[in-house]
Design a protein around this motif. Sequence first.
Motif, PDB file in Angstrom:
ATOM      1  N   GLU A 316     -51.170  -4.480 -92.982  1.00 57.68           N
ATOM      2  CA  GLU A 316     -52.330  -4.344 -92.088  1.00 57.68           C
ATOM      3  C   GLU A 316     -53.629  -4.411 -92.889  1.00 57.68           C
ATOM      4  N   LEU A 317     -53.668  -3.680 -93.994  1.00 63.66           N
ATOM      5  CA  LEU A 317     -54.855  -3.730 -94.845  1.00 63.66           C
ATOM      6  C   LEU A 317     -55.036  -5.123 -95.444  1.00 63.66           C
ATOM      7  N   THR A 351     -50.960  -8.461 -84.983  1.00 64.98           N
ATOM      8  CA  THR A 351     -50.935  -8.586 -83.526  1.00 64.98           C
ATOM      9  C   THR A 351     -49.650  -7.988 -82.958  1.00 64.98           C
ATOM     10  N   GLN A 352     -48.508  -8.349 -83.544  1.00 68.45           N
ATOM     11  CA  GLN A 352     -47.224  -7.844 -83.039  1.00 68.45           C
ATOM     12  C   GLN A 352     -47.105  -6.339 -83.279  1.00 68.45           C
ATOM     13  N   LEU A 353     -47.529  -5.895 -84.466  1.00 68.72           N
ATOM     14  CA  LEU A 353     -47.433  -4.466 -84.775  1.00 68.72           C
ATOM     15  C   LEU A 353     -48.314  -3.648 -83.844  1.00 68.72           C
ATOM     16  N   LYS A 354     -49.525  -4.121 -83.575  1.00 67.13           N
ATOM     17  CA  LYS A 354     -50.429  -3.407 -82.667  1.00 67.13           C
ATOM     18  C   LYS A 354     -49.856  -3.358 -81.252  1.00 67.13           C
ATOM     19  N   THR A 355     -49.251  -4.453 -80.835  1.00 69.58           N
ATOM     20  CA  THR A 355     -48.644  -4.468 -79.501  1.00 69.58           C
ATOM     21  C   THR A 355     -47.593  -3.376 -79.382  1.00 69.58           C
ATOM     22  N   ILE A 356     -46.750  -3.268 -80.400  1.00 68.47           N
ATOM     23  CA  ILE A 356     -45.694  -2.244 -80.383  1.00 68.47           C
ATOM     24  C   ILE A 356     -46.308  -0.848 -80.410  1.00 68.47           C
ATOM     25  N   GLN A 357     -47.259  -0.624 -81.321  1.00 67.28           N
ATOM     26  CA  GLN A 357     -47.853   0.703 -81.461  1.00 67.28           C
ATOM     27  C   GLN A 357     -48.593   1.132 -80.196  1.00 67.28           C
ATOM     28  N   VAL A 358     -49.446   0.231 -79.702  1.00 67.65           N
ATOM     29  CA  VAL A 358     -50.257   0.579 -78.532  1.00 67.65           C
ATOM     30  C   VAL A 358     -49.384   0.778 -77.297  1.00 67.65           C
ATOM     31  N   ASN A 359     -48.449  -0.138 -77.057  1.00 68.30           N
ATOM     32  CA  ASN A 359     -47.601  -0.021 -75.872  1.00 68.30           C
ATOM     33  C   ASN A 359     -46.702   1.202 -75.941  1.00 68.30           C
ATOM     34  N   ASP A 360     -46.170   1.494 -77.125  1.00 68.72           N
ATOM     35  CA  ASP A 360     -45.360   2.715 -77.286  1.00 68.72           C
ATOM     36  C   ASP A 360     -46.198   3.951 -76.983  1.00 68.72           C
ATOM     37  N   SER A 361     -47.432   3.957 -77.484  1.00 66.90           N
ATOM     38  CA  SER A 361     -48.316   5.106 -77.238  1.00 66.90           C
ATOM     39  C   SER A 361     -48.625   5.252 -75.754  1.00 66.90           C
ATOM     40  N   LEU A 362     -48.937   4.135 -75.106  1.00 64.79           N
ATOM     41  CA  LEU A 362     -49.264   4.190 -73.681  1.00 64.79           C
ATOM     42  C   LEU A 362     -48.059   4.642 -72.852  1.00 64.79           C
ATOM     43  N   LEU A 363     -46.877   4.165 -73.212  1.00 62.78           N
ATOM     44  CA  LEU A 363     -45.666   4.576 -72.487  1.00 62.78           C
ATOM     45  C   LEU A 363     -45.372   6.052 -72.716  1.00 62.78           C
ATOM     46  N   SER A 364     -45.635   6.537 -73.933  1.00 63.87           N
ATOM     47  CA  SER A 364     -45.450   7.970 -74.215  1.00 63.87           C
ATOM     48  C   SER A 364     -46.435   8.805 -73.411  1.00 63.87           C
ATOM     49  N   LEU A 365     -47.679   8.353 -73.370  1.00 63.67           N
ATOM     50  CA  LEU A 365     -48.689   9.078 -72.610  1.00 63.67           C
ATOM     51  C   LEU A 365     -48.366   9.077 -71.122  1.00 63.67           C
ATOM     52  N   TYR A 426     -52.554   5.668 -84.535  1.00 60.05           N
ATOM     53  CA  TYR A 426     -51.842   5.795 -85.808  1.00 60.05           C
ATOM     54  C   TYR A 426     -52.285   4.683 -86.748  1.00 60.05           C
ATOM     55  N   ASN A 427     -53.570   4.654 -87.075  1.00 58.55           N
ATOM     56  CA  ASN A 427     -54.106   3.519 -87.837  1.00 58.55           C
ATOM     57  C   ASN A 427     -54.091   3.830 -89.329  1.00 58.55           C
ATOM     58  N   ASP A 428     -53.017   3.423 -90.016  1.00 59.17           N
ATOM     59  CA  ASP A 428     -52.920   3.637 -91.464  1.00 59.17           C
ATOM     60  C   ASP A 428     -54.002   2.882 -92.214  1.00 59.17           C
ATOM     61  N   ALA A 429     -54.380   1.706 -91.675  1.00 55.53           N
ATOM     62  CA  ALA A 429     -55.411   0.908 -92.339  1.00 55.53           C
ATOM     63  C   ALA A 429     -56.727   1.676 -92.404  1.00 55.53           C
ATOM     64  N   ALA A 430     -57.077   2.341 -91.310  1.00 55.78           N
ATOM     65  CA  ALA A 430     -58.326   3.096 -91.283  1.00 55.78           C
ATOM     66  C   ALA A 430     -58.295   4.230 -92.298  1.00 55.78           C
ATOM     67  N   GLU A 512     -43.343  -6.714 -73.310  1.00 60.05           N
ATOM     68  CA  GLU A 512     -44.252  -7.087 -74.400  1.00 60.05           C
ATOM     69  C   GLU A 512     -43.764  -6.518 -75.731  1.00 60.05           C
ATOM     70  N   ILE A 513     -43.239  -5.297 -75.706  1.00 60.81           N
ATOM     71  CA  ILE A 513     -42.708  -4.686 -76.931  1.00 60.81           C
ATOM     72  C   ILE A 513     -41.517  -5.474 -77.448  1.00 60.81           C
ATOM     73  N   GLN A 514     -40.623  -5.890 -76.536  1.00 62.09           N
ATOM     74  CA  GLN A 514     -39.449  -6.667 -76.949  1.00 62.09           C
ATOM     75  C   GLN A 514     -39.860  -7.974 -77.617  1.00 62.09           C
ATOM     76  N   GLU A 515     -40.791  -8.661 -76.987  1.00 66.16           N
ATOM     77  CA  GLU A 515     -41.260  -9.922 -77.558  1.00 66.16           C
ATOM     78  C   GLU A 515     -41.917  -9.690 -78.914  1.00 66.16           C
TER      79      GLU A 515
END
Length: 825
Positions: A316-317, A351-365, A426-430, A512-515
């Motif tokens: 990511e960095l 792009t793919q990693l963000k999709t997984i992270q964001v969608n997982d977070s939204l589904l958890s919320l 969960y932004n490790d890059a930041a 989207e997560i699967q893809e």
Amino acid sequence: MNARYNGYFYANQYLNEVNEQIEDSYQYNYDQILKIYPDIDSSTIQSNKAKLDDAFKKASQVIEWYGTSDWTDDNYLIIGKIRHLRAQFQFAIETLQYINQTSEDDPTRHASLIALMQTYMDAGDKEKAKEVSNYLETEELTDENMADYKVMLAYYYQREEDYETMAENLKEVAEVITKKDTKSRINFILGQIEQEKGQNAEAYKYYKASLAGTPPYDLTFHAKLNMQQVSSVNGAAEVEKVRKFYAQLLKDGKNKEYQGKIYYEMGEFEKKQTHYDLAIDNYLQAVAVEEPSPRQKSLSYLRIGQLYFDIYEKFELASNYYDSAVSIMPDDIDGYPSHVKRKEVLTDFVTQLKTIQVNDSLLSLAELPAISLDAFVDNYLNQQEKEAKEREREEARNATSTGAVISPSSGSGFSSNAPSSEWYFYNDAAVELGTIEFQRRWGNRKLEDNWRRSTKEASSTTESSTEENITDDATDQPEEAGLADEGRAAKKKELLATIPTTAEAKEKLHLEIQEAYFKLGSVYRFGLEKTAKAATTYKTLVQKYPNTEYKLDALFALYTLYLESDPSQAQTYKQQIIDAFPESLIAKTLINPNYLAEKEARNKALQKVYASAYSAYENGEYVKADQILRGALQSFEDVDFLPTVELLSAILKGKTESVFSYEEALKAFVAKYPEGRLTNYAKDLLIAVNPVKETIVRSEDFEYSEDFKQLHLLAIVYNSEVTKTAGLRAAIENFNKDTFSHLKLSVGQLAFDESKKLGIIFINSFEDKKTVEAYHRAFKKALADFTIEVDSNFNNFAISRDNFQMLFQSKELEAYLKFHNTFYQ
């Protein structure tokens, strides 16, 4: 004397002055092997138009006034060189060729040929340039011309990117070149070539030689830097010595414009010592200097990206810095296409990693109770506001500071003001970038009160005052506070709207997560070449989503990944593919490695059968064509060409059976093959069926056709609730096989009258009335042996193709039975 001193001397002097200005104005790129000759800048030529015009005029006058002078050819040489500078290549070539053809002075003639080589190269005709070079190899040159020729030949090989041969030619004449600046540049070039070859001792020798005399300062500066690069450093003392050398360069006021380069070289030095954190810090300093050059800035970003990619594997960095590097990188930098390619790969990765992270977070919320979710969003907004205020305080304290680190162009991870559609929970890059910037600005400080102060014993009243003022300004404005509350409410509403609440919205995120998992695995494998991470990603996809549409491809990827490293594991995935997807091409190929070759052989064989059937169809031999295709359909399976055969078989039903069975066959074909060129054609045929059905003759008397020479069928009408269709059809097919196999009959079925639960099975095709009658007699005798249950609705009869269509349309069975009993035996 007039030709030499009144004309040639001044013309040559003007020409030399223009060449010197071209040299002085050209910006050599010291990050790559220097060009032997500077590029000719058209603006420089234009600004010296008057001087070149005067030189051209003086040389022309000498030729006109003193045509018999020994200096005529020298003046032609000046005219040829001026035309070359003006990019009048054809005129320059003609002039220089003229000198070679007419001059009796070999040194001047050879000089014109050397100039002709350069003209051909700049005109883009390297073959002609090589021809001139081959000719010069046969000539005996003066020392001066030999030096010029070897340098020109090196220029030729530089353009061909043959640096080994280029260096060989330069080494031959490096010591005999008289012009100091040219000699220094050639030695510097030889140092660069030796450095690229890894011959550091030789490189050091040539860099040192380039410092002889008084070369331009930029060459002196870069030679000293490069000497440090090729020097061996052993032990801490020598490391510190090199660091002091760079520190002295930074202090020297003459090097202000080179500070970015110095920091960059410091980064290169620390990287060479495997001090990667220090290297990154120096690269960051290189981009933070005042007005860094885009080239130097892009290289610094690139080096940071490479370290995060190759050493730390923090992709990511790495993506952030590659994006920043490529966005400003000149396309002549070595490896530019590969840098762009890696940037694209990393962008895809993020792009793919963000999709997984964001969608997982939204589904958890989405699974949180409403109260907990509301509190979570409030805490998130509180944190954003807190960070924003802290940034404002920092900006106020550092308003006059010029040493801030410039962040990569990608906004991801560098600001909490991210778009509302992206949540960086969960932004490790930041975190990583924040740590680097903090350490650069503040050093390695403990987390405690007053951490900003280097001395804790006394508090800075100025800082305290500043904070109080900022606090007062922020709290003593009720109207602005009200607006802020409205903005917060809108922001909160916007964030809550991104959380899925319906099953459809959640399913969309899961898809989207699967893809993204599947694409991420591909990026790891092919883009980043991290096979272990690729395997982990594919496994995660299959484990989290056992029924994913990507399961087959993921399992096959795992099979191929483990094929060499762990054959037993590969065998496990192979068996999973065969068990779960037995009809897939992958499974069939895994079972039989020769599957594709054998399938191609079946394709070719079926195409030959089809060609025979189609020929019969075109000749009107429909029964023969139908029989050929029927045999093929029974003999061939799993063949790509099969749909073509099946469509022709369906079309033949319109010729051998009825428009209704033809319609049903087309519908079955479209259902079996929903898409494709053949399907579109079948749909067009279906559209044309209805008008044909409407033309079938109907009358109150149902007068059936007495044309008994046409094709016939044998039909059986039965009660589908009493007589089971499958049993009846199986009995008929067995009878045909045992008694009439030579006729190659087919059996079809249709719903005859759904209101009365009547079905109709028909056997076809018979050439004429006599043949069907013979079959019918045998069939009626065999009925007694059929183990089927029948009732009063069970009837069997011969019928012509046209009459079958009329009967099917009218549904008046009794009327046809009377007709049948009258005309058929």
